[in-house]
Design a protein around this motif. Sequence first.
Motif, PDB file in Angstrom:
ATOM      1  N   MET A   1       0.844  -1.183   0.000  1.00  0.00           N
ATOM      2  CA  MET A   1       0.000   0.000   0.000  1.00  0.00           C
ATOM      3  C   MET A   1       0.888   1.245   0.000  1.00  0.00           C
ATOM      4  N   GLU A   2       0.554   2.197  -0.840  1.00  0.00           N
ATOM      5  CA  GLU A   2       1.325   3.427  -0.939  1.00  0.00           C
ATOM      6  C   GLU A   2       0.996   4.375   0.194  1.00  0.00           C
ATOM      7  N   THR A   3       2.032   5.003   0.727  1.00  0.00           N
ATOM      8  CA  THR A   3       1.854   6.035   1.731  1.00  0.00           C
ATOM      9  C   THR A   3       1.638   7.354   1.004  1.00  0.00           C
ATOM     10  N   VAL A   4       0.680   8.145   1.477  1.00  0.00           N
ATOM     11  CA  VAL A   4       0.406   9.456   0.902  1.00  0.00           C
ATOM     12  C   VAL A   4       0.779  10.492   1.947  1.00  0.00           C
ATOM     13  N   ILE A   5       1.555  11.503   1.533  1.00  0.00           N
ATOM     14  CA  ILE A   5       2.025  12.509   2.471  1.00  0.00           C
ATOM     15  C   ILE A   5       2.027  13.870   1.778  1.00  0.00           C
ATOM     16  N   GLY A   6       1.703  14.909   2.529  1.00  0.00           N
ATOM     17  CA  GLY A   6       1.713  16.263   1.994  1.00  0.00           C
ATOM     18  C   GLY A   6       3.135  16.746   1.762  1.00  0.00           C
ATOM     19  N   ALA A   7       3.275  17.708   0.845  1.00  0.00           N
ATOM     20  CA  ALA A   7       4.603  18.212   0.475  1.00  0.00           C
ATOM     21  C   ALA A   7       5.314  18.837   1.670  1.00  0.00           C
ATOM     22  N   GLY A   8       4.597  19.572   2.522  1.00  0.00           N
ATOM     23  CA  GLY A   8       5.214  20.190   3.698  1.00  0.00           C
ATOM     24  C   GLY A   8       5.754  19.155   4.664  1.00  0.00           C
ATOM     25  N   ALA A   9       4.965  18.109   4.908  1.00  0.00           N
ATOM     26  CA  ALA A   9       5.405  17.047   5.812  1.00  0.00           C
ATOM     27  C   ALA A   9       6.577  16.272   5.190  1.00  0.00           C
ATOM     28  N   PHE A  10       6.536  16.089   3.872  1.00  0.00           N
ATOM     29  CA  PHE A  10       7.645  15.413   3.201  1.00  0.00           C
ATOM     30  C   PHE A  10       8.920  16.230   3.330  1.00  0.00           C
ATOM     31  N   LYS A  11       8.806  17.535   3.160  1.00  0.00           N
ATOM     32  CA  LYS A  11       9.976  18.410   3.263  1.00  0.00           C
ATOM     33  C   LYS A  11      10.601  18.329   4.649  1.00  0.00           C
ATOM     34  N   ALA A  12       9.772  18.276   5.668  1.00  0.00           N
ATOM     35  CA  ALA A  12      10.270  18.235   7.045  1.00  0.00           C
ATOM     36  C   ALA A  12      10.932  16.894   7.376  1.00  0.00           C
ATOM     37  N   ARG A  13      10.472  15.803   6.749  1.00  0.00           N
ATOM     38  CA  ARG A  13      10.965  14.468   7.087  1.00  0.00           C
ATOM     39  C   ARG A  13      11.599  13.750   5.900  1.00  0.00           C
ATOM     40  N   CYS A  14      12.078  14.491   4.924  1.00  0.00           N
ATOM     41  CA  CYS A  14      12.558  13.936   3.658  1.00  0.00           C
ATOM     42  C   CYS A  14      13.579  12.815   3.838  1.00  0.00           C
ATOM     43  N   LEU A  15      14.646  13.054   4.566  1.00  0.00           N
ATOM     44  CA  LEU A  15      15.709  12.044   4.686  1.00  0.00           C
ATOM     45  C   LEU A  15      15.212  10.760   5.339  1.00  0.00           C
ATOM     46  N   GLN A  16      14.389  10.890   6.375  1.00  0.00           N
ATOM     47  CA  GLN A  16      13.844   9.702   7.034  1.00  0.00           C
ATOM     48  C   GLN A  16      12.909   8.940   6.098  1.00  0.00           C
ATOM     49  N   LEU A  17      12.100   9.667   5.330  1.00  0.00           N
ATOM     50  CA  LEU A  17      11.180   9.004   4.406  1.00  0.00           C
ATOM     51  C   LEU A  17      11.941   8.286   3.288  1.00  0.00           C
ATOM     52  N   LEU A  18      13.030   8.876   2.814  1.00  0.00           N
ATOM     53  CA  LEU A  18      13.845   8.197   1.800  1.00  0.00           C
ATOM     54  C   LEU A  18      14.452   6.907   2.350  1.00  0.00           C
ATOM     55  N   ASP A  19      14.894   6.961   3.597  1.00  0.00           N
ATOM     56  CA  ASP A  19      15.410   5.741   4.233  1.00  0.00           C
ATOM     57  C   ASP A  19      14.309   4.693   4.367  1.00  0.00           C
ATOM     58  N   ASP A  20      13.094   5.129   4.683  1.00  0.00           N
ATOM     59  CA  ASP A  20      11.960   4.205   4.812  1.00  0.00           C
ATOM     60  C   ASP A  20      11.641   3.541   3.475  1.00  0.00           C
ATOM     61  N   VAL A  21      11.664   4.319   2.393  1.00  0.00           N
ATOM     62  CA  VAL A  21      11.391   3.760   1.064  1.00  0.00           C
ATOM     63  C   VAL A  21      12.450   2.716   0.712  1.00  0.00           C
ATOM     64  N   ALA A  22      13.702   3.021   1.007  1.00  0.00           N
ATOM     65  CA  ALA A  22      14.776   2.074   0.721  1.00  0.00           C
ATOM     66  C   ALA A  22      14.634   0.798   1.550  1.00  0.00           C
ATOM     67  N   ALA A  23      14.215   0.928   2.794  1.00  0.00           N
ATOM     68  CA  ALA A  23      14.108  -0.236   3.680  1.00  0.00           C
ATOM     69  C   ALA A  23      12.868  -1.083   3.389  1.00  0.00           C
ATOM     70  N   THR A  24      11.724  -0.439   3.190  1.00  0.00           N
ATOM     71  CA  THR A  24      10.465  -1.175   3.022  1.00  0.00           C
ATOM     72  C   THR A  24      10.128  -1.489   1.573  1.00  0.00           C
ATOM     73  N   ARG A  25      10.800  -0.797   0.619  1.00  0.00           N
ATOM     74  CA  ARG A  25      10.535  -0.943  -0.818  1.00  0.00           C
ATOM     75  C   ARG A  25       9.118  -0.518  -1.176  1.00  0.00           C
ATOM     76  N   GLU A  26       8.478   0.287  -0.324  1.00  0.00           N
ATOM     77  CA  GLU A  26       7.126   0.784  -0.572  1.00  0.00           C
ATOM     78  C   GLU A  26       7.188   2.228  -1.065  1.00  0.00           C
ATOM     79  N   PRO A  27       6.480   2.580  -2.150  1.00  0.00           N
ATOM     80  CA  PRO A  27       6.514   3.947  -2.664  1.00  0.00           C
ATOM     81  C   PRO A  27       5.756   4.928  -1.777  1.00  0.00           C
ATOM     82  N   ILE A  28       6.082   6.203  -1.928  1.00  0.00           N
ATOM     83  CA  ILE A  28       5.405   7.288  -1.210  1.00  0.00           C
ATOM     84  C   ILE A  28       4.888   8.265  -2.253  1.00  0.00           C
TER      85      ILE A  28
END
Length: 75
Positions: A1-28
Amino acid sequence: METVIGAGAFKARCLQLLDDVAATREPIVITKHGKAVAKVVPIPPAAELFGALKGSVLLDADIVAPLENDWEAAR
């Protein structure tokens, strides 16, 4: 299941979210004003470089043997 996130929240947590995508192989999916504008997806794993073409080339004849026919220019 794809995670949906707002641009502002993505900007604040970008590096952590990129690590999550790499670890879980799930798109955002990143949204702006409720509309999807971008998708962060994991890249496929790199293939092993050495041995990647093994078995793809066939040797039909001896490549170092002299030519059997004489060329006109060599006469």
